[in-house]
Design a protein around this motif. Structure first.
Motif, short mmCIF file in Angstrom:
data_model
loop_
_atom_site.label_atom_id
_atom_site.label_comp_id
_atom_site.label_asym_id
_atom_site.label_seq_id
_atom_site.Cartn_x
_atom_site.Cartn_y
_atom_site.Cartn_z
N VAL A 33 -5.83 15.10 -4.38
CA VAL A 33 -5.45 14.25 -5.52
C VAL A 33 -3.96 13.95 -5.47
O VAL A 33 -3.54 12.80 -5.71
CB VAL A 33 -5.84 14.93 -6.85
N GLY A 34 -3.14 14.95 -5.14
CA GLY A 34 -1.70 14.72 -5.06
C GLY A 34 -1.33 13.73 -3.98
O GLY A 34 -0.49 12.84 -4.20
N VAL A 35 -1.94 13.85 -2.81
CA VAL A 35 -1.64 12.93 -1.71
C VAL A 35 -2.03 11.50 -2.09
O VAL A 35 -1.34 10.54 -1.72
CB VAL A 35 -2.37 13.38 -0.43
N SER A 36 -3.13 11.35 -2.84
CA SER A 36 -3.56 10.00 -3.22
C SER A 36 -2.57 9.32 -4.16
O SER A 36 -2.59 8.10 -4.31
CB SER A 36 -4.93 10.06 -3.89
N LEU A 37 -1.72 10.09 -4.81
CA LEU A 37 -0.72 9.54 -5.74
C LEU A 37 0.67 9.46 -5.12
O LEU A 37 1.63 9.10 -5.80
CB LEU A 37 -0.66 10.40 -7.01
N SER A 38 0.77 9.77 -3.85
CA SER A 38 2.08 9.73 -3.19
C SER A 38 2.41 8.31 -2.73
O SER A 38 1.54 7.60 -2.21
CB SER A 38 2.07 10.68 -1.98
N PRO A 39 3.66 7.88 -2.90
CA PRO A 39 4.05 6.55 -2.40
C PRO A 39 4.23 6.52 -0.89
O PRO A 39 4.34 5.44 -0.31
CB PRO A 39 5.37 6.29 -3.12
N SER A 40 4.27 7.67 -0.25
CA SER A 40 4.51 7.74 1.19
C SER A 40 3.28 7.27 1.96
O SER A 40 2.14 7.56 1.57
CB SER A 40 4.86 9.17 1.60
N PRO A 41 3.45 6.56 3.07
CA PRO A 41 2.31 6.12 3.88
C PRO A 41 1.71 7.20 4.76
O PRO A 41 0.76 6.94 5.49
CB PRO A 41 2.91 4.99 4.73
N VAL A 42 2.27 8.39 4.70
CA VAL A 42 1.72 9.52 5.45
C VAL A 42 1.16 10.53 4.47
O VAL A 42 1.41 10.47 3.27
CB VAL A 42 2.80 10.17 6.35
N PHE A 43 0.42 11.49 5.00
CA PHE A 43 -0.22 12.48 4.14
C PHE A 43 0.81 13.53 3.72
O PHE A 43 1.09 14.47 4.45
CB PHE A 43 -1.39 13.16 4.87
N GLN A 44 1.34 13.34 2.54
CA GLN A 44 2.25 14.34 1.98
C GLN A 44 2.21 14.26 0.46
O GLN A 44 1.87 13.22 -0.12
CB GLN A 44 3.67 14.14 2.48
N LEU A 45 2.54 15.38 -0.18
CA LEU A 45 2.52 15.43 -1.63
C LEU A 45 3.65 14.59 -2.21
O LEU A 45 4.71 14.45 -1.59
CB LEU A 45 2.65 16.89 -2.10
N PRO A 46 3.43 14.01 -3.39
CA PRO A 46 4.49 13.19 -4.00
C PRO A 46 5.70 14.04 -4.38
O PRO A 46 5.56 15.19 -4.79
CB PRO A 46 3.81 12.60 -5.24
N GLN A 47 6.86 13.46 -4.23
CA GLN A 47 8.10 14.16 -4.57
C GLN A 47 8.81 13.37 -5.66
O GLN A 47 9.68 12.56 -5.41
CB GLN A 47 8.97 14.30 -3.32
N GLY A 48 8.40 13.61 -6.88
CA GLY A 48 9.01 12.96 -8.03
C GLY A 48 8.25 11.73 -8.48
O GLY A 48 7.65 11.70 -9.55
N GLU A 49 8.21 10.69 -7.66
CA GLU A 49 7.59 9.42 -8.05
C GLU A 49 6.10 9.41 -7.70
O GLU A 49 5.69 9.90 -6.64
CB GLU A 49 8.29 8.26 -7.32
N LEU A 50 5.30 8.85 -8.60
CA LEU A 50 3.87 8.69 -8.37
C LEU A 50 3.55 7.22 -8.14
O LEU A 50 4.25 6.34 -8.64
CB LEU A 50 3.05 9.22 -9.55
N SER A 51 2.51 6.97 -7.38
CA SER A 51 2.15 5.60 -7.06
C SER A 51 0.63 5.46 -7.05
O SER A 51 -0.09 6.36 -6.61
CB SER A 51 2.71 5.21 -5.68
N TRP A 52 0.16 4.29 -7.52
CA TRP A 52 -1.26 3.97 -7.52
C TRP A 52 -1.59 2.97 -6.41
O TRP A 52 -2.68 2.41 -6.40
CB TRP A 52 -1.68 3.38 -8.87
N ARG A 53 -0.69 2.76 -5.46
CA ARG A 53 -0.87 1.73 -4.45
C ARG A 53 -2.09 1.98 -3.57
O ARG A 53 -2.76 1.02 -3.16
CB ARG A 53 0.38 1.62 -3.57
N TRP A 54 -2.40 3.23 -3.32
CA TRP A 54 -3.53 3.53 -2.44
C TRP A 54 -4.86 3.28 -3.13
O TRP A 54 -5.84 2.93 -2.47
CB TRP A 54 -3.43 4.96 -1.93
N TYR A 55 -4.89 3.45 -4.44
CA TYR A 55 -6.11 3.11 -5.18
C TYR A 55 -6.32 1.60 -5.19
O TYR A 55 -7.47 1.13 -5.19
CB TYR A 55 -6.03 3.65 -6.61
N ALA A 56 -5.23 0.84 -5.23
CA ALA A 56 -5.36 -0.61 -5.19
C ALA A 56 -5.91 -1.09 -3.85
O ALA A 56 -6.55 -2.15 -3.76
CB ALA A 56 -4.00 -1.26 -5.46
N ARG A 57 -5.67 -0.30 -2.80
CA ARG A 57 -6.15 -0.70 -1.48
C ARG A 57 -7.61 -0.31 -1.24
O ARG A 57 -8.22 -0.77 -0.26
CB ARG A 57 -5.29 -0.04 -0.39
N VAL A 58 -8.16 0.54 -2.09
CA VAL A 58 -9.53 1.00 -1.89
C VAL A 58 -10.51 -0.17 -1.84
O VAL A 58 -11.41 -0.23 -0.98
CB VAL A 58 -9.93 2.01 -2.99
#
Length: 268
Positions: A33-58
């Motif tokens: 769940v944390g990785v899905s909210l990360s703004p990074s394009p690689v698999f890593q946990l979010p560091q401060g900022e959350l992003s929904w961009r990957w859900y938009a790409r689903v």
């Protein structure tokens, strides 16, 4: 009077082990769940900022919707067929007095005890020997075998506590045997039907090791499609899809809790 120290230590150790087991089991889900909210394009946990961009790409993933629909159709068919077959088989096991009854009951739940890859390879060879080479019928038959053990376990337990004299009483009041079963036994065993059906549906929907042997390029279930995405373009969109599957599982458990209760679903 002071309680002995040793039982208290044992109770504390039991609670510690329980908490550690729960954390160990839930940690991968939390990470997904944390990785899905990360703004990074690689698999890593979010560091401060959350992003929904990957859900938009689903919704833009090629082949995702057909894979989801196929998984839902296969799981729904397998669950419905297993409820019918499992009910008949459970009645025969509980009520029957024939040699090998316990062996048959064990055999019907044996897919839960065997590795999925072994079952998948065996089914592939068996279906090919029968001349069945189409992917969709093979998937439907295989997933019935996947779901049937979950239905059997819950229905055998439910029927062991059911008083079959109720059916005889209903027949004396004028009902035929099939109508007596539908009017008397089915409502009483509704929690067993719901529990076995829900767990069986999830087991079919998420199945990978058996489905991998039976799919083709035109019929890919969701887990197989996710594996393809992981090999072609590994990004957190896969984590977003996985999070949606986790949410579906939680929704099914919530529905089961409202309809039956988690304690009864767990057999407590």
């Amino acid at each position: 009077m002071r309680r002995p120290l040793l039982p208290l230590l044992g109770l504390a150790l039991a609670w510690i082990m329980l908490a550690a087991s729960v954390i160990f089991l839930l940690a991968p889900l939390v990470v997904t769940v944390g990785v899905s909210l990360s703004p990074s394009p690689v698999f890593q946990l979010p560091q401060g900022e959350l992003s929904w961009r990957w859900y938009a790409r689903v919704g833009r993933l090629e082949g995702l919707l057909p894979a989801v629909l196929l998984s839902l159709q296969v799981a729904a068919f397998a669950t419905a067929a297993s409820l019918v077959l499992g009910t008949l088989a459970a009645i025969a096991v509980v009520r029957g007095q024939f040699p090998g009854r316990e062996a048959i009951a064990t055999f019907l739940v044996s897919p839960l005890m065997l590795p999925g890859l072994v079952i998948g390879l065996a089914m592939l060879q068996y279906f090919r020997a029968l001349g069945l080479r189409e992917a969709l019928p093979s998937l439907l038959l295989a997933h019935v075998i996947i779901v049937l053990p979950y239905v059997m376990r819950t229905l055998v337990a439910g029927l062991a506590l059911f008083d079959f004299a109720l059916i005889d009483a209903a027949r004396t009041l004028g009902l035929s045997y099939p109508r007596a079963v539908l009017r008397v036994m089915v409502p009483v065993l509704a929690p067993s039907f719901i529990t076995g059906g829900l767990f069986g549906f999830l087991a079919s929907f998420d199945n990978y090791p058996i489905s991998i042997f039976l799919t083709d390029v035109y019929h890919r279930t969701l887990p197989i499609q996710l594996l393809q995405y992981l090999g072609e373009s590994p990004d957190p969109t896969i984590a977003a899809v996985s999070t949606l599957i986790i949410a579906l599982t939680l929704l099914v458990l919530f529905i089961g809790d409202r309809m039956v209760g988690l304690s009864r679903m767990a057999g407590v």
